[in-house]
Motif scaffolding. Structure first.
Motif, PDB file in Angstrom:
ATOM      1  N   UNK A 170       0.836  -1.197   0.000  1.00  0.00           N
ATOM      2  CA  UNK A 170       0.000   0.000   0.000  1.00  0.00           C
ATOM      3  C   UNK A 170       0.873   1.249   0.000  1.00  0.00           C
ATOM      4  N   UNK A 171       1.882   1.267   0.867  1.00  0.00           N
ATOM      5  CA  UNK A 171       2.796   2.411   0.914  1.00  0.00           C
ATOM      6  C   UNK A 171       3.537   2.549  -0.409  1.00  0.00           C
ATOM      7  N   UNK A 172       4.004   1.437  -0.949  1.00  0.00           N
ATOM      8  CA  UNK A 172       4.752   1.460  -2.212  1.00  0.00           C
ATOM      9  C   UNK A 172       3.903   2.040  -3.331  1.00  0.00           C
ATOM     10  N   UNK A 173       2.627   1.605  -3.405  1.00  0.00           N
ATOM     11  CA  UNK A 173       1.758   2.103  -4.474  1.00  0.00           C
ATOM     12  C   UNK A 173       1.523   3.596  -4.345  1.00  0.00           C
ATOM     13  N   UNK A 174       1.116   4.063  -3.153  1.00  0.00           N
ATOM     14  CA  UNK A 174       0.792   5.476  -3.015  1.00  0.00           C
ATOM     15  C   UNK A 174       2.034   6.358  -3.112  1.00  0.00           C
ATOM     16  N   UNK A 175       3.180   5.819  -2.730  1.00  0.00           N
ATOM     17  CA  UNK A 175       4.420   6.567  -2.948  1.00  0.00           C
ATOM     18  C   UNK A 175       4.680   6.725  -4.443  1.00  0.00           C
ATOM     19  N   UNK A 176       4.325   5.702  -5.229  1.00  0.00           N
ATOM     20  CA  UNK A 176       4.519   5.772  -6.681  1.00  0.00           C
ATOM     21  C   UNK A 176       3.578   6.786  -7.324  1.00  0.00           C
ATOM     22  N   UNK A 177       2.549   7.204  -6.585  1.00  0.00           N
ATOM     23  CA  UNK A 177       1.596   8.190  -7.097  1.00  0.00           C
ATOM     24  C   UNK A 177       2.080   9.624  -6.893  1.00  0.00           C
ATOM     25  N   UNK A 178       3.209   9.806  -6.226  1.00  0.00           N
ATOM     26  CA  UNK A 178       3.716  11.152  -5.983  1.00  0.00           C
ATOM     27  C   UNK A 178       4.362  11.727  -7.237  1.00  0.00           C
TER      28      UNK A 178
END
Length: 308
Positions: A170-178
């Motif tokens: 979850x953290x990895x995905x939303x970090x990739x959205x930055x």
């Protein structure tokens, strides 16, 4: 006959959570962070925004995974107040900026309440909203299915990682959205909180009714370290007056214990030995302190600012 122990329903959680809010400084703690640190954090978004004609994209909201964890109207109000403050801070730092907000929330009633509260907010000018009635996982799946990976300048997650299925992904995905120079804000319980000690040392005192993860700041920073992303942790003190938890028959204390354990009528349904062990654990110095005869449980928060 003593009734058996069971988990709180969503409605019962609302009532128990209100007792927590009424007797804790959680929101004051978040307000302090917003006033002391958020202006500098928002100022750092200028590089990300410079190529977009002063448009900022914010992914805000609950990003939740379970009905019990859904933020009810009381907490939604606090969320919207916080959202308004973030928009005010961003516009103060970047005058004239137009802000695109996207909200992720799975509960349709809460989406409706959220929209109503936003519509009543007097200071949301040059601000637009897109609403996603989805869990964080559903949002992630939809983004990947469409193949349209929208980038955000700022992603805001408050007290939500306890209930997602896969925290690292979850953290990895939303970090990739930055976007470039964007920031992800994660608010989670601190390792110095009484919760951390309770979960680590006295987990066997807690009934197996809470489906959430027992995770605090160090668990999140370990994930961030494995991902190799830059981050900074801000620690802010917060307290929760749990004195009534030790007063026999006190209704407020009963609701507090229900919130703490995720159990309906914990004091009335838990075996006496379990009840005593948990109350004794709550009184330990690593969990609580005594001030003017009141028992104050440590509810310290960690604000983790993650760089893109």
């Amino acid at each position: 006959m003593i009734p058996s122990m069971r988990s709180l329903t969503a409605e019962e959680y609302v009532e128990a959570f209100k007792s927590f809010l009424d007797h804790s400084t959680e929101h004051q703690c978040m307000d302090e962070f917003n006033k002391e640190q958020m202006p500098n954090i928002m100022a750092g978004l200028c590089l990300s925004m410079s190529h977009k004609a002063e448009h900022a994209s914010l992914l805000l909201g609950d990003l939740l995974a379970g009905a019990l964890a859904s933020f009810h109207h009381i907490y939604l109000l606090a969320k919207v107040v916080n959202l308004c403050l973030l928009n005010r801070i961003l516009q103060a730092v970047h005058p004239g900026v137009f802000i695109d907000n996207e909200i992720v929330e799975p509960n349709p009633q809460h989406v409706a309440a959220y929209k109503e509260l936003v519509n009543q907010a007097p200071d949301l000018q040059n601000v637009s909203f897109i609403w996603h009635q989805l869990t964080s996982l559903e949002y992630e799946q939809r983004v990947k299915e469409k193949g349209t990976h929208k980038k955000f300048d700022f992603i805001h997650m408050i007290q939500m990682l306890y209930r997602v299925e896969d925290i690292p992904n979850t953290i990895k995905f939303f970090h990739s959205c930055l976007d470039h120079h964007g920031k992800l804000l994660i608010i989670i319980l601190s390792d110095s909180s009484g919760w951390a000690s309770l979960w680590k040392k006295h987990r066997d005192c807690l009934p197996a009714t809470d489906r959430g993860h027992y995770i605090t700041c160090s668990g999140i920073t370990e994930v961030l370290q494995r991902l190799g992303v830059e981050h900074r942790v801000y620690e802010f003190p917060s307290g929760w007056d749990i004195t009534e938890c030790f007063i026999e028959g006190d209704a407020v204390g009963g609701r507090m214990m229900d919130f703490l354990t995720g159990t309906k009528n914990f004091l009335g349904t838990a075996p006496p030995a379990l009840r005593r062990r948990l109350q004794e654990a709550l009184c330990q110095p690593e969990c609580s302190s005594t001030r003017d005869g009141r028992v104050i449980f440590s509810n310290n928060l960690s604000m983790i600012v993650v760089e893109s």
